[in-house]
Every structure is written in structure tokens, then in C-alpha cells.
Write an enzyme that holds these catalytic residues in place. Sequence first.
Site, mmCIF file in Angstrom:
data_model
loop_
_atom_site.group_PDB
_atom_site.id
_atom_site.type_symbol
_atom_site.label_atom_id
_atom_site.label_comp_id
_atom_site.label_asym_id
_atom_site.label_seq_id
_atom_site.Cartn_x
_atom_site.Cartn_y
_atom_site.Cartn_z
ATOM 1 N N GLU A 40 0.751 -1.189 -0.006
ATOM 2 C CA GLU A 40 0.145 -0.109 -0.215
ATOM 3 C C GLU A 40 1.009 1.182 0.061
ATOM 4 O OE1 GLU A 40 -3.511 2.139 2.940
ATOM 5 O OE2 GLU A 40 -1.964 0.683 3.850
ATOM 6 N N LYS A 117 -9.889 2.076 -1.735
ATOM 7 C CA LYS A 117 -10.070 1.693 -0.575
ATOM 8 C C LYS A 117 -11.202 2.080 0.362
ATOM 9 C CE LYS A 117 -7.365 1.568 3.872
ATOM 10 N NZ LYS A 117 -5.917 1.929 4.208
ATOM 11 N N CYS A 152 -5.001 -3.174 3.357
ATOM 12 C CA CYS A 152 -4.658 -2.757 4.792
ATOM 13 C C CYS A 152 -5.897 -2.619 5.768
ATOM 14 C CB CYS A 152 -4.124 -1.247 4.875
ATOM 15 S SG CYS A 152 -2.878 -1.059 6.364
#
Length: 272
Positions: A40, A117, A152
Site C-alpha cells: 500500500e 479503499k 490494509c
Amino acid sequence: MRASLLQIAVDPDEAVPSRRRRVASMVRGQRGADLVVLPELWTVGAFAHDSFAAEAEPVDGPTCRAMAEAAGDAGVWLHAGSIVERAAAGSPGDADALYNTSLVFSPDGELVRTYRKIHRFGFDTGEAVMMAAGHELVTVPLPDLPFGVATCYDLRFPEQFRGLVDAGALAFVVPAGWPARRREHWSLLTRARAVENQAYVLACGTGGTHAGVEQAGHSVVVDPWGEVLAEAGTGEEILTVELDPARVAATRERFPALKDRRLGVPAPSARR
């Protein structure tokens, strides 16, 4: 199939263009792999909030161009981690908004998927206030092993992964910039997502320290039974593992827990 996770150390003293060139060279070195995964926000650092606006780029910006060329040269499927995306006028979402956006390339260098995300970390600080949230689940049609994309902090939200299973995912690819102080959570959550969904998890983090935050490293590949197949240390490292796509179906047949779901959306095989 062979997967390589490139755990990149994000050094604040290394200029972004220099790191972009270096990582592209590392990707080219993975010729012979089927899938390569980057972490990321490796261009800038997941906690380098003060640099987000300055380093933001459009989806078709310099990172996309460099990674497309590298994927094509290596002949690999490439999950190029994520970038700080600045939305362009006319694109979905507010023009000029920032997103934490993953880029996925086919072996001919075509950008085939992007993922913004969904769950932003920060509790009303940092990423949570600086970036807009994505709204779409994304899967990638990798031959023999279609995978779902998450990033994440998404690991803490199991409903996202269940939705990806319903969309046909047999594996999950999770780039991250996970802090060392919560490394035990990283280890627990990557295995939990594999076990509960009976799917591979390929989770690629960063090494070193950036923006004053020590990174957990410990990129990991977990099989559908929850066994750790390979795990990195804390520095920059390339983790390579052989995956057997048939193991997903075998695990789900041997222990058919997904068929017993009673809450939420039923599994596709149970629909009438």
C-alpha cells in the site's frame, strides 16, 4: 502458480521517482512468476500524510505508466499496490478528491482493475479525513485463481471479504502499510480472513520506518486452511511461494462451512 510479494522499505530520503524506478526494476526481475504484489502507498508511505496532496496523481499518472511497462516486460499479473489518486474532472467521485487506489495490471501491461479503499484508517484524522472512501467491491479474473482486492485496514471488516467470496473470489490480495505496534493483529487477521472464507490470503506490507512509524513488515501468504505458507521479516524482502488453486475447492469440499451460512446474503450455490 507462483506468486511473489515485494515487501518494499519506504525510505523518506529516497525520492519518489527514484523509488518508482527501483520498484519497476524489481517487478521486471520477477519474470516467471504468475502474480506479483506490491504494498500500500509504497510511493509515498502510508503514514506520510503531509505528502499525500503533493504526491497525488491521476490513475493514469507516472506510477501507472511505470508499473504497466514493468508488468508487460515481466509478463506477470501485477497488483501494483496503491497510490494516492487525485480524481479527475468527470471521473466517479468528486473532482480533485483524494483516494487510496489500487492498480492491477494484466501480463500485457493493461490496467484491468482499480480499487478505491473502502475503510480509511485514522479515527477522524489522517487518511480518514484526507481521503474519500471507495464504494465498490473489486475482483480480478486471474486465470485459475480469481482474487478479491482489499487494502490494509479493510482486513478488520470481515463482511467485505464475505462479499468478495460471493463475487467468486478464491483468494484475497491485501497490500498494506501496517504499523509494527499492531503486528499481532496483522498476523491474526490475515489468518482469520483465510480460515473463515476458505481462501488464500496474500498480504504484502512495507518494511522500515516512514513518517516516524515503524512498519510491521511480515508480508504473509496463508492457505485456505489457515496455514502460513511463507512469511517475511521486517526489512525489504521478496517473498515467493507456489500456490495450488485446487486447494481452495478441496478445502471447501472437505470442510463445507460456507454452505451453513444463515445470516446475510446466502452463498451463490444456495440461491434458487
